[in-house]
Scaffold this motif. Structure first.
Motif, PDB file in Angstrom:
ATOM      1  N   GLY A 137      40.518  48.549  34.942  1.00 18.27           N
ATOM      2  CA  GLY A 137      41.423  47.520  35.408  1.00 18.27           C
ATOM      3  C   GLY A 137      42.036  47.890  36.732  1.00 18.27           C
ATOM      4  O   GLY A 137      42.369  49.054  36.971  1.00 18.27           O
ATOM      5  N   ARG A 138      42.166  46.912  37.622  1.00 19.18           N
ATOM      6  CA  ARG A 138      42.816  47.126  38.907  1.00 19.18           C
ATOM      7  C   ARG A 138      44.014  46.200  38.971  1.00 19.18           C
ATOM      8  O   ARG A 138      43.870  44.978  38.844  1.00 19.18           O
ATOM      9  CB  ARG A 138      41.843  46.855  40.056  1.00 19.18           C
ATOM     10  CG  ARG A 138      40.632  47.774  40.059  1.00 19.18           C
ATOM     11  CD  ARG A 138      39.683  47.477  41.204  1.00 19.18           C
ATOM     12  NE  ARG A 138      38.477  48.291  41.115  1.00 19.18           N
ATOM     13  CZ  ARG A 138      37.427  48.165  41.927  1.00 19.18           C
ATOM     14  NH1 ARG A 138      37.460  47.235  42.903  1.00 19.18           N
ATOM     15  NH2 ARG A 138      36.370  48.926  41.776  1.00 19.18           N
ATOM     16  N   SER A 139      45.162  46.789  39.164  1.00 18.60           N
ATOM     17  CA  SER A 139      46.418  46.049  39.122  1.00 18.60           C
ATOM     18  C   SER A 139      46.398  44.838  40.048  1.00 18.60           C
ATOM     19  O   SER A 139      46.114  44.957  41.243  1.00 18.60           O
ATOM     20  CB  SER A 139      47.579  46.978  39.486  1.00 18.60           C
ATOM     21  OG  SER A 139      48.803  46.285  39.452  1.00 18.60           O
ATOM     22  N   GLY A 140      46.663  43.664  39.467  1.00 20.37           N
ATOM     23  CA  GLY A 140      46.749  42.434  40.234  1.00 20.37           C
ATOM     24  C   GLY A 140      45.429  41.896  40.713  1.00 20.37           C
ATOM     25  O   GLY A 140      45.389  40.915  41.458  1.00 20.37           O
ATOM     26  N   SER A 141      44.306  42.529  40.306  1.00 19.72           N
ATOM     27  CA  SER A 141      43.003  42.105  40.803  1.00 19.72           C
ATOM     28  C   SER A 141      42.028  41.725  39.698  1.00 19.72           C
ATOM     29  O   SER A 141      41.209  40.836  39.861  1.00 19.72           O
ATOM     30  CB  SER A 141      42.392  43.215  41.665  1.00 19.72           C
ATOM     31  OG  SER A 141      41.132  42.842  42.162  1.00 19.72           O
TER      32      SER A 141
END
Length: 250
Positions: free
Chosen positions: A63-67
């Motif tokens: 997971g990539r924060s905000g993406s």
């Protein structure tokens, strides 16, 4: 659910996994959104979410924060060699392997005295609470952390000798066999046991992994005439390395 039938979330995860492994979803590609998974597979939001969690736990996506969630780069596992033979130079196995392969190996270490806990005391054949020298290592290859190791040696054997500190003194950095020989302890066998478990948070932080990644743990104990002289836990990230054994056949 019939015998042998997979839950819906596992079936979805299995199909997405195949797409990742086969390159349909290459590294750095964004994983289909939860809504897209729900529509494509005809499942509920809960099933779609659980399928994504499975892939994340397996280390296939991150997971990539905000993406969003993306396919992870899959490293090609490298080999860490183990051998039943004593290194001819008397150096430690890691140093010997680095020399043989021409790798750019470096390491950091720190030694401290402590009292043996129940498990370590059992492995060393001493009483809990007896003093030991604990040495922690971080091994790197080309600057990349590749392996952690923690060793314990009973101070009843090494205390007040030139080899009390494994990385200091006239034999600092030498292998256990040579160091123990200097105090008239002839190491004649070693026991190694390999297991796997989720990495601890501090281990994964040091190794550059992410929560949930699996590590291999090699539990090693050196013996001299039946007496344990050193025991260690070697921790290796399972997604980046393989442990290979070279054993003689007599």
């Amino acid at each position: 659910m019939a015998f042998g039938e997979q839950p819906a979330y596992l079936r979805v995860a299995s199909d997405l996994r195949k797409k990742i492994v086969n390159g349909v979803l290459p590294p750095h590609t964004r994983l289909p959104s939860q809504a897209r998974i729900r529509e494509e597979y005809g499942v509920s939001d809960t099933v779609a979410l659980e399928a994504r969690k499975v892939l994340m736990a397996e280390g296939l996506v991150e997971g990539r924060s905000g993406s969003g969630t993306y396919v992870r780069e899959r490293p090609v596992p490298r080999r860490i060699s183990r051998s039943g033979h004593r290194p001819p130079s008397g150096s430690s196995p890691f140093r010997q392997e680095q020399a043989e392969t021409g790798a750019r190996g470096t390491w950091e270490s720190r030694s401290e005295q402590e009292q043996a806990g129940v498990e370590i005391a059992l492995r060393l054949g001493i009483q809990p609470g007896e003093p030991v020298m604990r040495t922690r290592y971080v091994f790197r290859d080309g600057g990349e952390p590749m392996m952690l190791s923690t060793s314990w040696e009973p101070l009843s054997l090494t205390g007040r000798t030139p080899v009390m500190l494994p990385e200091e003194g006239p034999l600092g950095g030498r292998g256990v066999v040579e160091r123990m020989a200097a105090i008239d302890l002839v190491v004649d066998n070693v026991l190694e046991q390999i297991g796997a478990r989720p990495g601890l948070a501090e281990e994964l932080l040091a190794l550059g992994g992410v929560p949930g990644h699996v590590v291999m743990v090699l539990e090693r104990t050196y013996y001299a005439s039946g007496r344990a002289v050193e025991t260690a836990d070697v921790v290796v990230p399972a997604d980046r390395f393989r442990i290979a054994y070279h054993l003689s056949v007599k």
